[in-house]
Design a protein around this motif. Structure first.
Motif, PDB file in Angstrom:
ATOM      1  N   LEU A  68       0.842  -1.185   0.000  1.00  0.00           N
ATOM      2  CA  LEU A  68       0.000   0.000   0.000  1.00  0.00           C
ATOM      3  C   LEU A  68       0.880   1.238   0.000  1.00  0.00           C
ATOM      4  N   VAL A  69       0.526   2.222  -0.825  1.00  0.00           N
ATOM      5  CA  VAL A  69       1.295   3.454  -0.947  1.00  0.00           C
ATOM      6  C   VAL A  69       0.381   4.632  -0.635  1.00  0.00           C
ATOM      7  N   GLY A  70       0.851   5.506   0.252  1.00  0.00           N
ATOM      8  CA  GLY A  70       0.093   6.693   0.618  1.00  0.00           C
ATOM      9  C   GLY A  70       0.132   7.746  -0.473  1.00  0.00           C
ATOM     10  N   PRO A  71      -0.668   8.810  -0.332  1.00  0.00           N
ATOM     11  CA  PRO A  71      -0.703   9.871  -1.343  1.00  0.00           C
ATOM     12  C   PRO A  71       0.638  10.576  -1.530  1.00  0.00           C
ATOM     13  N   ASP A  72       1.523  10.470  -0.529  1.00  0.00           N
ATOM     14  CA  ASP A  72       2.848  11.077  -0.633  1.00  0.00           C
ATOM     15  C   ASP A  72       3.847  10.171  -1.341  1.00  0.00           C
ATOM     16  N   GLY A  73       3.385   8.986  -1.784  1.00  0.00           N
ATOM     17  CA  GLY A  73       4.256   8.044  -2.474  1.00  0.00           C
ATOM     18  C   GLY A  73       5.034   7.122  -1.558  1.00  0.00           C
ATOM     19  N   CYS A  74       4.852   7.261  -0.254  1.00  0.00           N
ATOM     20  CA  CYS A  74       5.575   6.416   0.704  1.00  0.00           C
ATOM     21  C   CYS A  74       4.878   5.071   0.876  1.00  0.00           C
ATOM     22  N   ARG A  75       5.690   4.037   0.924  1.00  0.00           N
ATOM     23  CA  ARG A  75       5.171   2.697   1.165  1.00  0.00           C
ATOM     24  C   ARG A  75       4.764   2.560   2.636  1.00  0.00           C
ATOM     25  N   GLN A  76       3.677   1.876   2.848  1.00  0.00           N
ATOM     26  CA  GLN A  76       3.148   1.676   4.191  1.00  0.00           C
ATOM     27  C   GLN A  76       3.364   0.235   4.637  1.00  0.00           C
ATOM     28  N   LEU A  77       3.187  -0.013   5.922  1.00  0.00           N
ATOM     29  CA  LEU A  77       3.354  -1.360   6.443  1.00  0.00           C
ATOM     30  C   LEU A  77       2.032  -2.103   6.341  1.00  0.00           C
ATOM     31  N   ALA A  78       1.568  -2.214   5.125  1.00  0.00           N
ATOM     32  CA  ALA A  78       0.386  -2.995   4.749  1.00  0.00           C
ATOM     33  C   ALA A  78       0.722  -3.585   3.391  1.00  0.00           C
ATOM     34  N   MET A  79       0.883  -4.915   3.354  1.00  0.00           N
ATOM     35  CA  MET A  79       1.347  -5.542   2.118  1.00  0.00           C
ATOM     36  C   MET A  79       0.924  -6.999   2.060  1.00  0.00           C
ATOM     37  N   VAL A  80       1.036  -7.557   0.886  1.00  0.00           N
ATOM     38  CA  VAL A  80       0.847  -8.986   0.672  1.00  0.00           C
ATOM     39  C   VAL A  80       2.099  -9.467  -0.046  1.00  0.00           C
ATOM     40  N   LEU A  81       2.727 -10.501   0.519  1.00  0.00           N
ATOM     41  CA  LEU A  81       3.999 -10.983  -0.006  1.00  0.00           C
ATOM     42  C   LEU A  81       3.911 -12.455  -0.394  1.00  0.00           C
ATOM     43  N   SER A  82       4.612 -12.801  -1.452  1.00  0.00           N
ATOM     44  CA  SER A  82       4.762 -14.205  -1.837  1.00  0.00           C
ATOM     45  C   SER A  82       5.610 -14.897  -0.776  1.00  0.00           C
ATOM     46  N   ALA A  83       5.091 -15.950  -0.189  1.00  0.00           N
ATOM     47  CA  ALA A  83       5.831 -16.681   0.845  1.00  0.00           C
ATOM     48  C   ALA A  83       7.116 -17.274   0.276  1.00  0.00           C
ATOM     49  N   ASP A  84       7.072 -17.772  -0.952  1.00  0.00           N
ATOM     50  CA  ASP A  84       8.267 -18.347  -1.568  1.00  0.00           C
ATOM     51  C   ASP A  84       9.344 -17.297  -1.783  1.00  0.00           C
ATOM     52  N   ARG A  85       8.957 -16.149  -2.297  1.00  0.00           N
ATOM     53  CA  ARG A  85       9.949 -15.085  -2.555  1.00  0.00           C
ATOM     54  C   ARG A  85      10.501 -14.526  -1.244  1.00  0.00           C
ATOM     55  N   LEU A  86       9.646 -14.432  -0.233  1.00  0.00           N
ATOM     56  CA  LEU A  86      10.112 -13.967   1.071  1.00  0.00           C
ATOM     57  C   LEU A  86      11.161 -14.932   1.622  1.00  0.00           C
ATOM     58  N   ALA A  87      10.928 -16.227   1.470  1.00  0.00           N
ATOM     59  CA  ALA A  87      11.898 -17.233   1.928  1.00  0.00           C
ATOM     60  C   ALA A  87      13.229 -17.096   1.185  1.00  0.00           C
ATOM     61  N   GLU A  88      13.177 -16.720  -0.087  1.00  0.00           N
ATOM     62  CA  GLU A  88      14.400 -16.580  -0.886  1.00  0.00           C
ATOM     63  C   GLU A  88      15.266 -15.407  -0.437  1.00  0.00           C
ATOM     64  N   VAL A  89      14.656 -14.328   0.044  1.00  0.00           N
ATOM     65  CA  VAL A  89      15.424 -13.134   0.432  1.00  0.00           C
ATOM     66  C   VAL A  89      15.671 -13.062   1.937  1.00  0.00           C
ATOM     67  N   ARG A  90      15.194 -14.040   2.650  1.00  0.00           N
ATOM     68  CA  ARG A  90      15.283 -14.056   4.115  1.00  0.00           C
ATOM     69  C   ARG A  90      16.741 -14.131   4.586  1.00  0.00           C
ATOM     70  N   PRO A  91      17.141 -13.239   5.500  1.00  0.00           N
ATOM     71  CA  PRO A  91      18.490 -13.333   6.065  1.00  0.00           C
ATOM     72  C   PRO A  91      18.540 -14.409   7.146  1.00  0.00           C
ATOM     73  N   ASP A  92      19.749 -14.745   7.574  1.00  0.00           N
ATOM     74  CA  ASP A  92      19.855 -15.678   8.696  1.00  0.00           C
ATOM     75  C   ASP A  92      19.341 -14.987   9.962  1.00  0.00           C
ATOM     76  N   HIS A  93      19.215 -15.747  11.030  1.00  0.00           N
ATOM     77  CA  HIS A  93      18.617 -15.227  12.264  1.00  0.00           C
ATOM     78  C   HIS A  93      19.350 -13.990  12.776  1.00  0.00           C
ATOM     79  N   GLU A  94      20.663 -14.022  12.771  1.00  0.00           N
ATOM     80  CA  GLU A  94      21.444 -12.882  13.265  1.00  0.00           C
ATOM     81  C   GLU A  94      21.234 -11.645  12.398  1.00  0.00           C
ATOM     82  N   GLY A  95      21.045 -11.840  11.096  1.00  0.00           N
ATOM     83  CA  GLY A  95      20.875 -10.715  10.187  1.00  0.00           C
ATOM     84  C   GLY A  95      19.529 -10.022  10.293  1.00  0.00           C
ATOM     85  N   GLN A  96      18.571 -10.646  10.990  1.00  0.00           N
ATOM     86  CA  GLN A  96      17.233 -10.073  11.124  1.00  0.00           C
ATOM     87  C   GLN A  96      17.176  -8.915  12.116  1.00  0.00           C
ATOM     88  N   HIS A  97      18.053  -8.933  13.109  1.00  0.00           N
ATOM     89  CA  HIS A  97      17.976  -7.964  14.204  1.00  0.00           C
ATOM     90  C   HIS A  97      18.166  -6.538  13.701  1.00  0.00           C
TER      91      HIS A  97
END
Length: 189
Positions: free
Chosen positions: A125-154
Motif C-alpha cells: 500500500l502506498v500513501g498519497p505522498d508516495g511512501c510505502r506503508q506497512l500494509a502488504m501482501v507478499l509471496s511466501a516463496d519469494r520472502l523465503a528466498e530473500v530471508r536473512p539468517d537469524h542474526e541478520g534479522q535484528h
C-alpha cells in the motif's frame, strides 16, 4: 473464471510489538478508537485470512489467533515479520502483513493488495505522498528466498529485506494509509 478466483486463501501476520517510544511506551494494539482497540480494527482488516498470527503481547481477542513475540525481542519489523511467518501452522502462497497501528485498513484494502500481488512477488500500500506503508501482501516463496539468517534479522530495515522483491504499489483509498505513531497522530484522527 480468472486465476484470482482460483487462488488459495491467504494467511496474515499482524505486527503489534515494538517499543512505541513515540507514544511513551503505550501498547499501540490496546489504544481504543471508536470503542474498539487498534488490534480489533487490524483483525477486521484481515477477516478473510485463513490463519492470523499476531506478533505482540497476548490479549483476549474475539477471533482465534496465534500470539508470538518477535525473536529477538524488540528486534524490529523484519524480526517480527519473519517470526510471525515462522509461527504459521499452515503455509500459504501469500502472506498479508499489517501494522496494528493502521486503523483505517479494511478487508477491501487486503483484497486489492492480494489481487495486485497475484503471480508476483507481492504488493504494498502506498500513501498519497508516495511512501510505502506497512500494509502488504507478499509471496511466501519469494520472502523465503530473500530471508536473512537469524542474526541478520535484528534491527534490519524492512526496505532492505524487500529490496529484491518486485512489489506492485497499490494507491491508498481514503485514509487507509494513515498510521498512529505519535500522540499528535492520534489526536488528529
Amino acid at each position: 473464471m480468472t486465476a484470482w478466483d482460483e487462488w488459495e486463501p491467504y494467511a496474515a501476520v499482524l505486527l503489534a510489538g515494538g517499543r512505541s517510544s513515540r507514544l511513551d511506551g503505550i501498547d499501540k494494539s490496546g489504544i481504543e478508537l471508536g470503542g474498539r482497540t487498534m488490534l480489533a480494527w487490524a483483525l477486521d482488516a484481515v477477516v478473510d485470512a485463513m490463519e492470523v498470527v499476531v506478533v505482540g503481547d497476548q490479549v483476549i481477542t474475539e477471533r482465534p489467533v496465534t500470539f508470538v513475540r518477535e525473536d529477538p525481542r524488540f528486534g524490529g519489523p523484519v524480526a517480527a515479520l519473519l517470526t510471525g511467518v515462522d509461527a504459521l501452522l499452515r503455509p500459504r502462497a501469500y502472506v498479508g502483513v499489517v501494522a496494528v497501528d493502521m486503523p483505517f485498513l479494511r478487508p477491501r484494502t487486503l483484497s486489492r493488495l492480494r489481487e495486485a500481488a497475484f503471480g508476483r512477488d507481492g504488493a504494498v500500500l502506498v500513501g498519497p505522498d508516495g511512501c510505502r506503508q506497512l500494509a502488504m501482501v507478499l509471496s511466501a516463496d519469494r520472502l523465503a528466498e530473500v530471508r536473512p539468517d537469524h542474526e541478520g534479522q535484528h534491527n534490519m530495515p524492512l526496505h532492505k529485506l524487500l529490496a529484491d522483491l518486485e512489489l506492485v504499489e497499490v494507491p491508498s483509498e481514503g485514509d487507509e494509509h494513515r498510521d498512529i505513531d505519535t500522540w499528535t497522530d492520534l489526536k488528529n484522527l
